[in-house]
Design a protein around this motif. Structure first.
Motif, PDB file in Angstrom:
ATOM      1  N   UNK A   1     -35.872  -7.594 -76.041  1.00 13.69           N
ATOM      2  CA  UNK A   1     -36.451  -6.254 -76.192  1.00 13.69           C
ATOM      3  C   UNK A   1     -35.574  -5.287 -76.955  1.00 13.69           C
ATOM      4  N   UNK A   2     -34.271  -5.478 -76.873  1.00 18.34           N
ATOM      5  CA  UNK A   2     -33.386  -4.384 -77.285  1.00 18.34           C
ATOM      6  C   UNK A   2     -32.703  -4.678 -78.611  1.00 18.34           C
ATOM      7  N   UNK A   3     -32.857  -3.788 -79.573  1.00 19.87           N
ATOM      8  CA  UNK A   3     -32.144  -3.980 -80.833  1.00 19.87           C
ATOM      9  C   UNK A   3     -30.647  -4.102 -80.582  1.00 19.87           C
ATOM     10  N   UNK A   4     -30.007  -4.981 -81.275  1.00 13.08           N
ATOM     11  CA  UNK A   4     -28.579  -5.296 -81.245  1.00 13.08           C
ATOM     12  C   UNK A   4     -28.154  -6.093 -80.013  1.00 13.08           C
ATOM     13  N   UNK A   5     -29.092  -6.459 -79.099  1.00 10.91           N
ATOM     14  CA  UNK A   5     -28.667  -7.316 -77.991  1.00 10.91           C
ATOM     15  C   UNK A   5     -28.505  -8.751 -78.506  1.00 10.91           C
ATOM     16  N   UNK A   6     -27.634  -9.494 -77.867  1.00 13.40           N
ATOM     17  CA  UNK A   6     -27.405 -10.883 -78.257  1.00 13.40           C
ATOM     18  C   UNK A   6     -28.219 -11.796 -77.340  1.00 13.40           C
ATOM     19  N   UNK A   7     -28.964 -12.710 -77.918  1.00 10.46           N
ATOM     20  CA  UNK A   7     -29.702 -13.675 -77.108  1.00 10.46           C
ATOM     21  C   UNK A   7     -29.451 -15.080 -77.673  1.00 10.46           C
ATOM     22  N   UNK A   8     -29.810 -16.071 -76.875  1.00  5.54           N
ATOM     23  CA  UNK A   8     -29.699 -17.462 -77.345  1.00  5.54           C
ATOM     24  C   UNK A   8     -31.106 -18.036 -77.446  1.00  5.54           C
ATOM     25  N   UNK A   9     -31.320 -18.849 -78.459  1.00  6.34           N
ATOM     26  CA  UNK A   9     -32.655 -19.344 -78.755  1.00  6.34           C
ATOM     27  C   UNK A   9     -32.547 -20.765 -79.276  1.00  6.34           C
ATOM     28  N   UNK A  10     -33.370 -21.658 -78.722  1.00 11.32           N
ATOM     29  CA  UNK A  10     -33.363 -23.048 -79.220  1.00 11.32           C
ATOM     30  C   UNK A  10     -34.106 -23.081 -80.561  1.00 11.32           C
ATOM     31  N   UNK A  11     -33.486 -23.651 -81.579  1.00  6.80           N
ATOM     32  CA  UNK A  11     -34.124 -23.706 -82.909  1.00  6.80           C
ATOM     33  C   UNK A  11     -34.414 -25.165 -83.265  1.00  6.80           C
ATOM     34  N   UNK A  12     -35.434 -25.392 -84.100  1.00  6.16           N
ATOM     35  CA  UNK A  12     -35.817 -26.777 -84.412  1.00  6.16           C
ATOM     36  C   UNK A  12     -34.816 -27.473 -85.324  1.00  6.16           C
ATOM     37  N   UNK A  13     -33.911 -26.706 -85.931  1.00 10.00           N
ATOM     38  CA  UNK A  13     -32.895 -27.344 -86.763  1.00 10.00           C
ATOM     39  C   UNK A  13     -31.644 -26.486 -86.757  1.00 10.00           C
ATOM     40  N   UNK A  14     -30.584 -27.049 -87.277  1.00  8.40           N
ATOM     41  CA  UNK A  14     -29.313 -26.324 -87.306  1.00  8.40           C
ATOM     42  C   UNK A  14     -29.444 -25.094 -88.209  1.00  8.40           C
ATOM     43  N   UNK A  15     -28.888 -23.994 -87.765  1.00  8.79           N
ATOM     44  CA  UNK A  15     -28.915 -22.771 -88.584  1.00  8.79           C
ATOM     45  C   UNK A  15     -27.485 -22.286 -88.801  1.00  8.79           C
ATOM     46  N   UNK A  16     -27.340 -21.349 -89.728  1.00 14.61           N
ATOM     47  CA  UNK A  16     -26.015 -20.845 -90.108  1.00 14.61           C
ATOM     48  C   UNK A  16     -25.943 -19.349 -89.828  1.00 14.61           C
ATOM     49  N   UNK A  17     -24.735 -18.852 -89.606  1.00 11.29           N
ATOM     50  CA  UNK A  17     -24.603 -17.399 -89.513  1.00 11.29           C
ATOM     51  C   UNK A  17     -25.200 -16.731 -90.752  1.00 11.29           C
ATOM     52  N   UNK A  18     -25.881 -15.610 -90.543  1.00 10.54           N
ATOM     53  CA  UNK A  18     -26.573 -14.787 -91.556  1.00 10.54           C
ATOM     54  C   UNK A  18     -27.965 -15.313 -91.923  1.00 10.54           C
ATOM     55  N   UNK A  19     -28.392 -16.480 -91.380  1.00  8.72           N
ATOM     56  CA  UNK A  19     -29.801 -16.828 -91.515  1.00  8.72           C
ATOM     57  C   UNK A  19     -30.611 -15.777 -90.740  1.00  8.72           C
ATOM     58  N   UNK A  20     -31.852 -15.538 -91.170  1.00 10.73           N
ATOM     59  CA  UNK A  20     -32.676 -14.506 -90.524  1.00 10.73           C
ATOM     60  C   UNK A  20     -33.841 -15.134 -89.764  1.00 10.73           C
ATOM     61  N   UNK A  21     -34.181 -14.490 -88.658  1.00 14.43           N
ATOM     62  CA  UNK A  21     -35.317 -14.908 -87.838  1.00 14.43           C
ATOM     63  C   UNK A  21     -36.486 -13.968 -88.146  1.00 14.43           C
ATOM     64  N   UNK A  22     -37.653 -14.537 -88.439  1.00 12.81           N
ATOM     65  CA  UNK A  22     -38.811 -13.702 -88.778  1.00 12.81           C
ATOM     66  C   UNK A  22     -40.042 -14.150 -87.990  1.00 12.81           C
ATOM     67  N   UNK A  23     -40.911 -13.186 -87.722  1.00  9.94           N
ATOM     68  CA  UNK A  23     -42.189 -13.541 -87.099  1.00  9.94           C
ATOM     69  C   UNK A  23     -43.146 -14.039 -88.195  1.00  9.94           C
ATOM     70  N   UNK A  24     -43.914 -15.047 -87.907  1.00 12.76           N
ATOM     71  CA  UNK A  24     -44.876 -15.569 -88.887  1.00 12.76           C
ATOM     72  C   UNK A  24     -46.202 -14.848 -88.706  1.00 12.76           C
TER      73      UNK A  24
END
Lengths: 394, 294
Positions: A371-394
């Protein structure tokens, strides 16, 4: 084929890192003083130093815009500032005025680029500046592809061309609409964008009975389809405008042009429509081809301007990836929940959409919603990601 | 401070009889925002006429030069190198580069309208050997004085007339009439249009030509109230005749001559209630926070 540089804007340190992550060969930025985008979140000298170190680690370059038209009261301290930029190790300075070009030469051994604020439209003017020590000329945005090609053939000097972003309606560096109408100096970073306002047109002192307001403003430039020809003709640097644009915009646009340039250089097939569709995910203004296809018609103008909502929502930035747990640590920017369908924008392009199965806070407790901007969360992703990759809603 | 007037060939005879020091005309293909652009072939006669009147002739070559015009520009500069043309106002550095090749630099006068704006800009042209530099139109009188105190080269200012504030290569009027499918422009003189922004009671003249679209300030500028200060810093004062008819331009020139001869500028300025002082006392701001501080 000449090596072409993809040059991206950096409004702050994070945007600099994002631009480089998504494939820019160089970034340009402005300091808190002496730069034209006064309202962009400009860099302190300390931040410039951090940015230069970050960029140089991967062999990329940082150019600093010193491109205001200085008035006597603005120029105090400029030589000292230029020397500090040289000591920091920036790769070049972007200057707009003859005086600033002189001062760079007098006080540093740094290369300088002639800003588009000079509205350079021909090869003799390019040669003039080359003879005065300019390492590169950033050409006026008023040139057609044919004019660019002729100009390219006429000189071997380094040339930079804008390929994407907002454009001045006026020849750059010659407009004082904002100065007159708002007391804000367009050529010292105070531009009020009066060209984007609505006007009524009068003839012989009578208001014309036309419902659509008169507008000076143009659509933003999008040169995706012209990039192959620009590379083919030997333009040295392709520039994206937008030091005040968002992280999402920078990532998306840089990523598209990086993939496009690589495809051209490797002679791979190019799906232009898909690239334009990708840009539209982060673009909130209509785009056109400016002067590249010839004198712009009414279809290149903005009438009844309104911002369009972007069709993808930027949700967060990857900070780290835990390979063992196959989880990304996300710096949240916009709200999302378990069950939402998302995608990850990586330097290779957007991932396949995936459904968020579960979310956790930093301590590992399950969450239904981030819910909160700038909070840190953990999320399972379907593949390995790198720092600075972005998460977007489809 | 010498008095120069931007005008047309038609108005030339009248002005040559007056105590102006020089005339500035435009040239077909290379000039914008001039009352008239003369054909290159007419320049020899014009120059001779000006010399006979013991006046100087400057050309205002202030258009943006695009790649396809370079050959014609080079030929033209070669032509004027042979003529008694005393000055060439320029904004595009192609002109300076080609003038260097043709030995014309000492006749050049830099005139980019928005610059130079600080002493180092002016020194750049001083070192290059140009004749004079027209100061940026958005400078305050105080900034102009500061620049003058730090430089040697003759300074110029366009101190009377309606200042241009926007030049686009786009055909903005044609595009607007196309999108609105309006016939309103048919039969209208090209100088009949103005723009008004809804929150400002100001009308900005706008017109279109082959070089694009030009927009001007609502009020013309006058300098009579600061004449004495300008005389201390400028070598040349320019009256821009673009928006004045012949009679009005004659009156303005007469008033400039009168104030040169000692008439009180403040009194003369009262004859110009529709004019203002431009940026002489109107500071502009680089940043919003600076504006708030004021």
């Amino acid at each position: 084929m000449r090596r072409v540089e993809l040059l991206a804007p950096a409004g702050d340190l994070l945007k600099l890192k994002i631009a480089l992550h998504y494939g820019a060969d160089a970034v340009y930025l402005g300091g808190t003083e002496y730069s034209l985008r006064a309202r962009a979140s400009n860099f302190t000298l300390q931040d410039i130093e951090k940015g230069v170190r970050f960029a140089h680690r991967s062999g990329r370059k940082v150019y600093v815009a010193v491109n205001a038209f200085f008035h006597p009261e603005d120029a105090k301290g400029l030589p000292g500032y230029l020397k500090k930029l040289e000591a920091i190790g920036v790769d070049a300075l972007i200057v707009a005025s003859s005086g600033a070009a002189s001062l760079v030469g007098q006080h540093t051994s740094l290369p300088f680029h002639i800003s588009t604020q000079q509205s350079t439209t021909n090869s003799e003017a390019v040669r003039f500046w080359e003879g005065r020590g300019a390492g590169r000329t950033i050409l006026a945005r008023e040139l057609t592809m044919d004019e660019l090609e002729r100009l390219r053939k006429a000189t071997d000097a380094e040339l930079e061309v804008f390929i994407h972003g907002g454009m001045c309606a006026s020849y750059s560096g010659r407009c004082t609409l904002s100065n007159h109408m708002t007391h804000r100096d367009a050529n010292r970073g105070g531009c009020a964008h009066s060209c984007r306002w609505d006007y009524d047109l009068y003839a012989m002192n009578d208001k014309l009975d036309i419902e659509t307001p008169f507008s000076l403003g143009s659509k933003d430039l999008c040169a995706v389809r012209e990039v192959p020809r620009l590379i083919g003709m030997g333009i040295d640097a392709l520039k994206i405008e937008g030091r005040m644009k968002s992280i999402h915009y920078i990532a998306t646009v840089v990523n598209v042009y990086r993939r496009l340039i690589d495809a051209v250089l490797q002679d791979d097939p190019i799906d232009f429509a898909a690239l334009e569709e990708e840009i539209a995910k982060a673009e909130n203004r209509p785009t056109g081809q400016g002067f590249l296809k010839g004198s712009p018609s009414h279809t290149e103008q903005l009438y009844n301007l309104r911002s369009e909502p972007v069709n993808k929502v930027f949700l967060g930035i990857v900070k780290a990836y835990d390979e063992k747990r196959e989880e990304a640590v996300i710096d949240v920017r916009n709200r999302f929940s378990a069950g939402d369908t998302l995608e990850i924008l990586t330097p290779a392009g957007p991932s396949a959409p995936f459904r968020v199965e579960s979310l956790f806070d930093e301590e590992g407790y399950p969450l239904q919603t981030a819910r909160h901007p700038r909070e840190r969360i953990r999320l399972k992703t379907p593949r390995k990601v790198e720092p600075y990759d972005l998460l977007r809603r489809v | 401070m010498e008095l120069f007037v931007k005008t047309s060939a038609d108005h030339l005879s009248d002005l040559l009889e007056k105590e102006v020091d020089g005339i500035i005309v435009g040239v077909e293909g290379f000039s914008v925002r001039m009352k008239e652009n003369v054909a290159p072939s007419a320049l020899a006669m014009l120059a001779a006429k000006t010399k006979r009147a013991d006046k100087r002739l400057w050309l205002n070559l202030n258009a943006f030069i695009h790649e396809t015009a370079l050959d014609a520009l080079e030929v033209f500069l070669g032509q004027i190198a042979e003529l008694p043309i005393d000055g060439v106002l320029f904004a595009d550095f192609a002109i300076m580069r080609l003038a260097e090749k043709k030995g014309l630099v000492s006749r050049l006068v830099y005139h980019a309208e928005t610059s130079p704006t600080f002493a180092e800009d002016v020194r750049f042209f001083e070192r290059a050997g140009v004749q004079a530099v027209v100061l940026g139109r958005e400078l305050t009188i105080k900034s102009m004085e500061t620049i003058a105190a730090k430089t040697e080269i003759p300074l110029v200012f366009v101190g009377h007339g309606r200042l241009n504030m926007f030049h686009s290569r786009r055909r903005l009027l044609s595009n607007y009439f196309a999108i609105t499918e309006s016939d309103d422009e048919k039969g209208m003189p090209e100088d009949s249009f103005t723009l008004r922004e809804e929150s400002r009671n100001e009308h900005y003249p706008v017109y279109e030509d082959i070089h694009g679209t030009h927009i001007f300030r609502d009020s013309p500028t006058q300098s009579f109230t600061v004449w004495e200060r300008l005389e201390k810093i400028l070598s040349f004062f320019i009256v821009d005749g673009l928006f004045y008819d012949e009679r009005r331009l004659r009156e303005i020139v007469d008033d400039c001559i009168a104030v040169q001869k000692g008439a009180r500028g403040g009194d003369i300025a009262k004859k110009y209630p529709d004019h203002d002082e431009g940026f002489f006392f109107r500071e502009t701001f680089a940043k919003e926070e600076e504006e708030k501080k004021r």
